[in-house]
Design an enzyme around this catalytic site. Structure first.
Site, PDB file in Angstrom:
ATOM      1  CE  LYS A 110      -0.750  -2.950   5.357  1.00  0.00           C
ATOM      2  NZ  LYS A 110      -0.595  -2.695   3.959  1.00  0.00           N
ATOM      3  CE1 TYR A 139     -16.981  15.143  29.717  1.00  0.00           C
ATOM      4  CE2 TYR A 139     -16.854  13.137  29.022  1.00  0.00           C
ATOM      5  CZ  TYR A 139     -16.597  14.076  29.933  1.00  0.00           C
ATOM      6  OH  TYR A 139     -15.675  13.456  30.754  1.00  0.00           O
TER       7      TYR A 139
HETATM    8  C1  LIG Z   1      -1.229  -2.904   3.421  1.00  0.00           C
HETATM    9  C2  LIG Z   1      -1.316  -3.953   1.819  1.00  0.00           C
HETATM   10  C3  LIG Z   1      -1.893  -4.469   1.189  1.00  0.00           C
HETATM   11  C4  LIG Z   1      -2.977  -4.476   1.250  1.00  0.00           C
HETATM   12  O1  LIG Z   1      -3.913  -3.422   1.435  1.00  0.00           O
HETATM   13  P1  LIG Z   1      -5.457  -4.296   1.760  1.00  0.00           P
HETATM   14  O2  LIG Z   1      -6.191  -2.186   1.428  1.00  0.00           O
HETATM   15  O3  LIG Z   1      -5.719  -4.345   3.055  1.00  0.00           O
HETATM   16  O4  LIG Z   1      -5.600  -5.455   0.767  1.00  0.00           O
HETATM   17  C5  LIG Z   1      -0.933  -5.027   0.278  1.00  0.00           C
HETATM   18  N1  LIG Z   1       0.554  -4.434  -0.086  1.00  0.00           N
HETATM   19  C6  LIG Z   1       1.298  -3.235   0.641  1.00  0.00           C
HETATM   20  C7  LIG Z   1       2.211  -2.512   0.047  1.00  0.00           C
HETATM   21  C8  LIG Z   1       0.898  -3.412   1.665  1.00  0.00           C
HETATM   22  O5  LIG Z   1       1.396  -2.279   2.409  1.00  0.00           O
END
Ligand SMILES: *Cc1c(COP(=O)(O)O)cnc(C)c1O
Length: 360
Positions: A35, A256
């Protein structure tokens, strides 16, 4: 040539980390979580690199799943939050996507839809994260309902850990207790609980499917262990160039707000990267950076397109030299700690103006 600010992505390191996840998954299979544009590394490139290893992928949205199908990915794809719009149910059917059904309104939408084919679904059980999911006490009823819907193929149950990154086992043990009880009662369904952190908890059951995300990209999922200690390899190297050098005199401030002021003559460099590229603006003076085989640190506030570094430890640095903002020499997790965040946010936050450059 252009600006030469790049995110180099080592696809062999990605595969190495996936194999490590698979080893830690033991008897279970690991689905690759890609994702958020492959955690900032590029969705299609990451999925293609894992195509020959991963037998299931997981994404957060329908748009991401459609991109995977357009890229030729044929494995089952899990939609971790299910569908966001009932009109998308038919797309799930036609593209063979597996929504995770987490709420009553999603279940009703499926019951009322004309599926036009077979829909494979997972059910999300809330064992303590309290974000999404049905209460364990409702599991029997929800499973029975899902099984009654014509065209629905109930694959299994998912849950998500709230504290698997922590040394303290209490919450994870509690969640495992609830989820294991369901797993014993439904041996014909598949069960999935572990995020990356779960792979490193010896006492946690792996069930049938694990869901590694961040570990694939070589950042640590744990609070107390570094990526190197876990045997992970950095996948992204964020690189920019030194564009200018000057010597600050005592009393000179930089950047800045003039937040940092030299007390002695200090060689300073300007690096062509800033928060407009996703380098965290909250990284304070002293955040590590790598140049020419040595560690140096940032000075003053990060600007949109550039930042300043202290070149005292790298007196031979010249304009045009490569600078590593994070990667194999400066772990992204270390930069994140300085900036008060986590590697996840930095990796997913690299902006579109930074070209991703892939190597095998
Ligand atoms: C993003 C996600 C993962 C992966 O999590 P990590 O901590 O990046 O390994 C697993 N399960 C669900 C439901 C997620 O949303």
């Amino acid at each position: 040539m252009g600006r030469q600010t790049r995110a180099y992505v080592d696809l062999e390191a990605l595969r190495y980390n996936f194999r490590l996840a698979q080893r830690h998954a033991g008897e279970a299979a690991a689905m690759a979580v890609v994702k958020a544009d492959g955690y900032g590394h590029g969705l299609e490139a990451v999925a293609r690199a894992l195509d020959s290893e991963a037998t299931r992928f997981a994404v957060a949205s329908l748009e991401e799943a459609e991109r995977l199908r357009s890229a030729g990915i044929e494995q089952p794809i899990v939609l971790l939050q299910g569908f966001h719009d009932p009109d998308d149910i038919r797309t799930c059917v036609s593209l063979a996507l597996e929504p995770v059904v987490h709420s009553e309104h999603q279940l009703v939408a499926i019951e009322q839809a004309s599926l036009g084919g077979s829909l494979a679904v997972w059910l999300k059980i809330n064992t303590g994260m309290n974000r999404l999911g049905f209460p364990p006490a409702d599991a029997d009823a929800v499973i029975a309902r899902a099984r009654l819907i014509e065209g629905v193929n109930l694959l299994g149950l998912m849950t998500h850990y709230a504290c698997a990154d922590d040394r303290d086992e209490t919450m994870t043990a509690h969640q495992n207790g609830l989820f294991s009880a369901l797993a014993r009662r439904y041996p014909d369904l598949m069960f999935s609980a572990s995020n990356s952190a779960g792979h490193f908890r010896e006492s946690s059951p792996r069930f049938d499917w694990t869901r590694p995300g961040i570990m694939l990209y070589g950042a640590t999922p744990m609070i107390a262990e570094s990526a190197a200690e876990l045997g992970l390899r950095a996948v992204m190297t964020l690189e920019a160039r030194l564009t200018a050098i000057r010597t600050l005199q005592p009393g000179d401030a930089v950047g800045y707000g003039s937040t940092w002021r030299a007390e002695q003559p200090t060689p300073m460099g300007i690096v062509s990267i800033g928060y407009g590229d996703g380098y965290p603006r909250h990284a304070p003076t002293g955040t590590p950076i790598w140049i020419d085989g040595v560690r140096i640190t940032t000075l003053g506030r990060v600007s949109m397109d550039m930042l300043a570094v202290n070149l005292t430890a790298a007196p031979h640095a010249r304009p045009g030299d490569k600078v590593e903002l994070w990667g194999a020499n400066v772990p992204v997790d270390e930069v994140a700690r300085h900036a008060g965040t986590i590697g996840y946010e930095l990796l997913t936050g690299v902006t579109a103006r930074v070209p991703r450059v892939y190597s095998e």
